[in-house]
Design a protein around this motif. Sequence first.
Motif, PDB file in Angstrom:
ATOM      1  N   PHE A 254     -11.576   4.119  22.978  1.00  0.00           N
ATOM      2  CA  PHE A 254     -12.832   3.415  23.254  1.00  0.00           C
ATOM      3  C   PHE A 254     -12.728   1.917  22.942  1.00  0.00           C
ATOM      4  O   PHE A 254     -13.736   1.224  22.873  1.00  0.00           O
ATOM      5  N   ASP A 255     -11.478   1.456  22.740  1.00  0.00           N
ATOM      6  CA  ASP A 255     -11.210   0.049  22.415  1.00  0.00           C
ATOM      7  C   ASP A 255     -11.947  -0.385  21.159  1.00  0.00           C
ATOM      8  O   ASP A 255     -12.430  -1.512  21.040  1.00  0.00           O
ATOM      9  N   LEU A 256     -12.016   0.511  20.179  1.00  0.00           N
ATOM     10  CA  LEU A 256     -12.654   0.220  18.895  1.00  0.00           C
ATOM     11  C   LEU A 256     -11.639   0.390  17.775  1.00  0.00           C
ATOM     12  O   LEU A 256     -10.646   1.125  17.906  1.00  0.00           O
ATOM     13  N   SER A 257     -11.878  -0.269  16.667  1.00  0.00           N
ATOM     14  CA  SER A 257     -11.071  -0.090  15.457  1.00  0.00           C
ATOM     15  C   SER A 257     -11.961  -0.305  14.241  1.00  0.00           C
ATOM     16  O   SER A 257     -13.010  -0.960  14.326  1.00  0.00           O
ATOM     17  N   LEU A 258     -11.535   0.247  13.115  1.00  0.00           N
ATOM     18  CA  LEU A 258     -12.297   0.113  11.874  1.00  0.00           C
ATOM     19  C   LEU A 258     -12.021  -1.257  11.270  1.00  0.00           C
ATOM     20  O   LEU A 258     -10.878  -1.583  10.952  1.00  0.00           O
TER      21      LEU A 258
ATOM     22  N   SER B 264     -27.042   7.178  10.716  1.00  0.00           N
ATOM     23  CA  SER B 264     -27.787   6.379  11.695  1.00  0.00           C
ATOM     24  C   SER B 264     -27.477   6.827  13.115  1.00  0.00           C
ATOM     25  O   SER B 264     -28.327   6.734  14.003  1.00  0.00           O
ATOM     26  N   ASP B 265     -26.275   7.322  13.372  1.00  0.00           N
ATOM     27  CA  ASP B 265     -25.881   7.840  14.675  1.00  0.00           C
ATOM     28  C   ASP B 265     -24.914   9.003  14.451  1.00  0.00           C
ATOM     29  O   ASP B 265     -23.695   8.808  14.376  1.00  0.00           O
ATOM     30  N   PRO B 266     -25.447  10.222  14.317  1.00  0.00           N
ATOM     31  CA  PRO B 266     -24.585  11.384  14.010  1.00  0.00           C
ATOM     32  C   PRO B 266     -23.470  11.604  15.023  1.00  0.00           C
ATOM     33  O   PRO B 266     -22.428  12.182  14.684  1.00  0.00           O
ATOM     34  N   SER B 267     -23.643  11.124  16.260  1.00  0.00           N
ATOM     35  CA  SER B 267     -22.608  11.353  17.278  1.00  0.00           C
ATOM     36  C   SER B 267     -21.324  10.599  16.982  1.00  0.00           C
ATOM     37  O   SER B 267     -20.247  10.972  17.467  1.00  0.00           O
ATOM     38  N   LEU B 268     -21.433   9.511  16.207  1.00  0.00           N
ATOM     39  CA  LEU B 268     -20.245   8.723  15.871  1.00  0.00           C
ATOM     40  C   LEU B 268     -19.585   9.172  14.561  1.00  0.00           C
ATOM     41  O   LEU B 268     -18.464   8.757  14.260  1.00  0.00           O
TER      42      LEU B 268
ATOM     43  N   LEU C   1      -5.037   7.515   6.412  1.00  0.00           N
ATOM     44  CA  LEU C   1      -6.328   7.971   6.914  1.00  0.00           C
ATOM     45  C   LEU C   1      -6.991   6.895   7.764  1.00  0.00           C
ATOM     46  O   LEU C   1      -7.632   7.199   8.784  1.00  0.00           O
ATOM     47  N   ARG C   2      -6.858   5.646   7.367  1.00  0.00           N
ATOM     48  CA  ARG C   2      -7.387   4.550   8.196  1.00  0.00           C
ATOM     49  C   ARG C   2      -6.702   4.558   9.550  1.00  0.00           C
ATOM     50  O   ARG C   2      -7.338   4.380  10.599  1.00  0.00           O
ATOM     51  N   ASN C   3      -5.377   4.755   9.569  1.00  0.00           N
ATOM     52  CA  ASN C   3      -4.651   4.807  10.846  1.00  0.00           C
ATOM     53  C   ASN C   3      -5.148   5.977  11.697  1.00  0.00           C
ATOM     54  O   ASN C   3      -5.252   5.869  12.923  1.00  0.00           O
ATOM     55  N   SER C   4      -5.460   7.094  11.040  1.00  0.00           N
ATOM     56  CA  SER C   4      -5.967   8.256  11.758  1.00  0.00           C
ATOM     57  C   SER C   4      -7.321   7.950  12.394  1.00  0.00           C
ATOM     58  O   SER C   4      -7.581   8.335  13.550  1.00  0.00           O
ATOM     59  N   VAL C   5      -8.195   7.243  11.662  1.00  0.00           N
ATOM     60  CA  VAL C   5      -9.483   6.834  12.213  1.00  0.00           C
ATOM     61  C   VAL C   5      -9.275   5.943  13.442  1.00  0.00           C
ATOM     62  O   VAL C   5      -9.908   6.126  14.489  1.00  0.00           O
ATOM     63  N   ASN C   6      -8.372   4.981  13.334  1.00  0.00           N
ATOM     64  CA  ASN C   6      -8.143   4.059  14.451  1.00  0.00           C
ATOM     65  C   ASN C   6      -7.549   4.762  15.676  1.00  0.00           C
ATOM     66  O   ASN C   6      -7.825   4.373  16.817  1.00  0.00           O
ATOM     67  N   GLU C   7      -6.741   5.781  15.444  1.00  0.00           N
ATOM     68  CA  GLU C   7      -6.198   6.541  16.576  1.00  0.00           C
ATOM     69  C   GLU C   7      -7.321   7.203  17.363  1.00  0.00           C
ATOM     70  O   GLU C   7      -7.302   7.254  18.600  1.00  0.00           O
ATOM     71  N   GLY C   8      -8.316   7.725  16.645  1.00  0.00           N
ATOM     72  CA  GLY C   8      -9.445   8.355  17.322  1.00  0.00           C
ATOM     73  C   GLY C   8     -10.343   7.365  18.031  1.00  0.00           C
ATOM     74  O   GLY C   8     -10.971   7.689  19.052  1.00  0.00           O
ATOM     75  N   LEU C   9     -10.415   6.141  17.525  1.00  0.00           N
ATOM     76  CA  LEU C   9     -11.271   5.105  18.114  1.00  0.00           C
ATOM     77  C   LEU C   9     -10.590   4.363  19.257  1.00  0.00           C
ATOM     78  O   LEU C   9     -11.261   3.758  20.097  1.00  0.00           O
TER      79      LEU C   9
ATOM     80  N   GLN D 179     -21.378   1.975   4.990  1.00  0.00           N
ATOM     81  CA  GLN D 179     -21.435   1.432   6.346  1.00  0.00           C
ATOM     82  C   GLN D 179     -20.030   1.248   6.908  1.00  0.00           C
ATOM     83  O   GLN D 179     -19.189   0.598   6.293  1.00  0.00           O
ATOM     84  N   TYR D 180     -19.812   1.831   8.088  1.00  0.00           N
ATOM     85  CA  TYR D 180     -18.540   1.685   8.790  1.00  0.00           C
ATOM     86  C   TYR D 180     -18.750   0.694   9.933  1.00  0.00           C
ATOM     87  O   TYR D 180     -19.600   0.929  10.811  1.00  0.00           O
ATOM     88  N   GLN D 181     -18.002  -0.391   9.917  1.00  0.00           N
ATOM     89  CA  GLN D 181     -18.117  -1.387  10.985  1.00  0.00           C
ATOM     90  C   GLN D 181     -16.958  -1.204  11.952  1.00  0.00           C
ATOM     91  O   GLN D 181     -15.794  -1.263  11.560  1.00  0.00           O
ATOM     92  N   LEU D 182     -17.323  -0.965  13.210  1.00  0.00           N
ATOM     93  CA  LEU D 182     -16.342  -0.689  14.251  1.00  0.00           C
ATOM     94  C   LEU D 182     -16.277  -1.892  15.179  1.00  0.00           C
ATOM     95  O   LEU D 182     -17.278  -2.286  15.790  1.00  0.00           O
ATOM     96  N   LEU D 183     -15.084  -2.474  15.292  1.00  0.00           N
ATOM     97  CA  LEU D 183     -14.879  -3.705  16.050  1.00  0.00           C
ATOM     98  C   LEU D 183     -14.428  -3.400  17.467  1.00  0.00           C
ATOM     99  O   LEU D 183     -13.476  -2.637  17.681  1.00  0.00           O
ATOM    100  N   SER D 184     -15.107  -4.041  18.449  1.00  0.00           N
ATOM    101  CA  SER D 184     -14.721  -3.881  19.849  1.00  0.00           C
ATOM    102  C   SER D 184     -13.599  -4.849  20.198  1.00  0.00           C
ATOM    103  O   SER D 184     -13.700  -6.058  19.953  1.00  0.00           O
ATOM    104  N   ALA D 185     -12.528  -4.308  20.785  1.00  0.00           N
ATOM    105  CA  ALA D 185     -11.418  -5.159  21.237  1.00  0.00           C
ATOM    106  C   ALA D 185     -11.764  -5.863  22.538  1.00  0.00           C
ATOM    107  O   ALA D 185     -11.063  -6.788  22.953  1.00  0.00           O
ATOM    108  N   VAL D 186     -12.839  -5.457  23.180  1.00  0.00           N
ATOM    109  CA  VAL D 186     -13.215  -6.026  24.480  1.00  0.00           C
ATOM    110  C   VAL D 186     -13.975  -7.329  24.312  1.00  0.00           C
ATOM    111  O   VAL D 186     -13.627  -8.366  24.899  1.00  0.00           O
ATOM    112  N   ASP D 187     -15.035  -7.295  23.497  1.00  0.00           N
ATOM    113  CA  ASP D 187     -15.877  -8.490  23.372  1.00  0.00           C
ATOM    114  C   ASP D 187     -16.109  -8.940  21.931  1.00  0.00           C
ATOM    115  O   ASP D 187     -16.869  -9.872  21.695  1.00  0.00           O
TER     116      ASP D 187
END
Length: 446
Positions: free
Chosen positions: A334-338, A392-396, A323-331, A357-365
């Motif tokens: 956008f260059d994000l990962s859990l 906090s942000d329903p779109s995510l 399931l974690r891999n599935s989340v990362n595939e969707g992210l 709380q889900y922390q999403l890490l940017s691979a860019v910065d």
Amino acid sequence: MKNNKYIINTIVIVLLSMFLVNCADDDNEGVFDESPAERTNAQKQELRTALQSSDTGWKAVYFTSPGELGGFTFFFNFLDDETVEMTSDFDDDFTVTKSKYDVVLGSTIKLSFTTKNDIHKLSDSANPPDSGLIGRGYLGDFEFLYYGQDEATGDLIFRTNRTQEEVRFTKATTNEVQNIIDSKAIALELTDSEKSVYQNVIVTIDGTTEVFDFSLNVNRRFIDISNDSDSYSFGIAYNEKGFTVSPPLEIKGQEISEFTYNVEADKFIADLGSGNMAEIAFLDAPSNPTDDNLVVVQPDNAYGYIDDFLFDATSSSSNFRALRNSVNEGLSPFDLSLSRVQFFFTIGGDETFNVIQYQLLSAVDGSIIRLNHFVTFENVDGKLILIDDGWSDPSLAPFVEAIDNVLTNSEGLYIKQENFTVRFPNTVFTFTSAADPSFRMTTYAF
């Protein structure tokens, strides 16, 4: 006259003494007609001959440290005085590989595997089974002191050079390598968390049944079982039919040394005779639930899954990892990962203020997006039930729903404070789905 008799007796004694000394000298010449070097070489050759005497090779089940690790099965085939081929069930590479060995003199005659092969995987300090053995590896050895041959079984008896653990070489069957391969399939039946992370041991002796919680450290091949009154620990070594136990498990005078996998029942069974038995089976829920769900919701408690350290933890189930891999595939687009999933309970003493709380890490910065799912909670029948209270942000929210839907399922979560650590000294708590017991997430307490 008396003096003459005395003289004669003395002469007889002296002559007799000289005769005995000469006989002793003759005997000594027979005993020591070989030099120490020649005797040592003869003993070395005796072992080499014994090692090469089995046309089918040798099987050895090596428990490196029975108090904390299980056993590994090796196949050896000694081709000549310096070449051996081997494989093992240490990992999934069953290639039979040639390497060098020697027979040398230590405290006694010693078998030494001199070039790298499977046996050295157990002595590699850079390859530990978990954080508890960092810098020590699997505590194995690659030198074995020879103590002769068992006349009854034909086994070659060795002790490890460093720790004196007994290791027996038993003549291999013609299909020993295939048996080792088949044993890995048996291991998967015992460790298949896609069925459930919950297993127990049911022991029936003299009509009385006891149920024990079952915990397997997969990498160590080491099992802990416990209930409210007793606990036991033991190592296991897989074979093509099940697994052996070391040290043997003794419960109420009954010794359990081997379990056999029953395909139809999907259980591992030890038949002890006279109606006595032990079995290991998968469950839909823990057999002895804890009340740790009440502990975690105390004011300002926090728990965190940290991907860098806990994704590969043996307590994180394969279904959770999927399931974690599935989340990362969707992210990923956008260059994000859990990077983290964190729980904050009763924030500021307010039982209605709780957050996943889900922390999403940017691979860019390297920046972090913190996505908060606000929840309330209930504790029901030993389970923690988390109830949606907005985002906090329903779109995510859709990007993490594969995991979030499990954590907030109305059937709740079983919480357990574990008795092990992972890499760091933080106390470990696991969160397991009551609706799907194949989902278990590992967290650190903060």
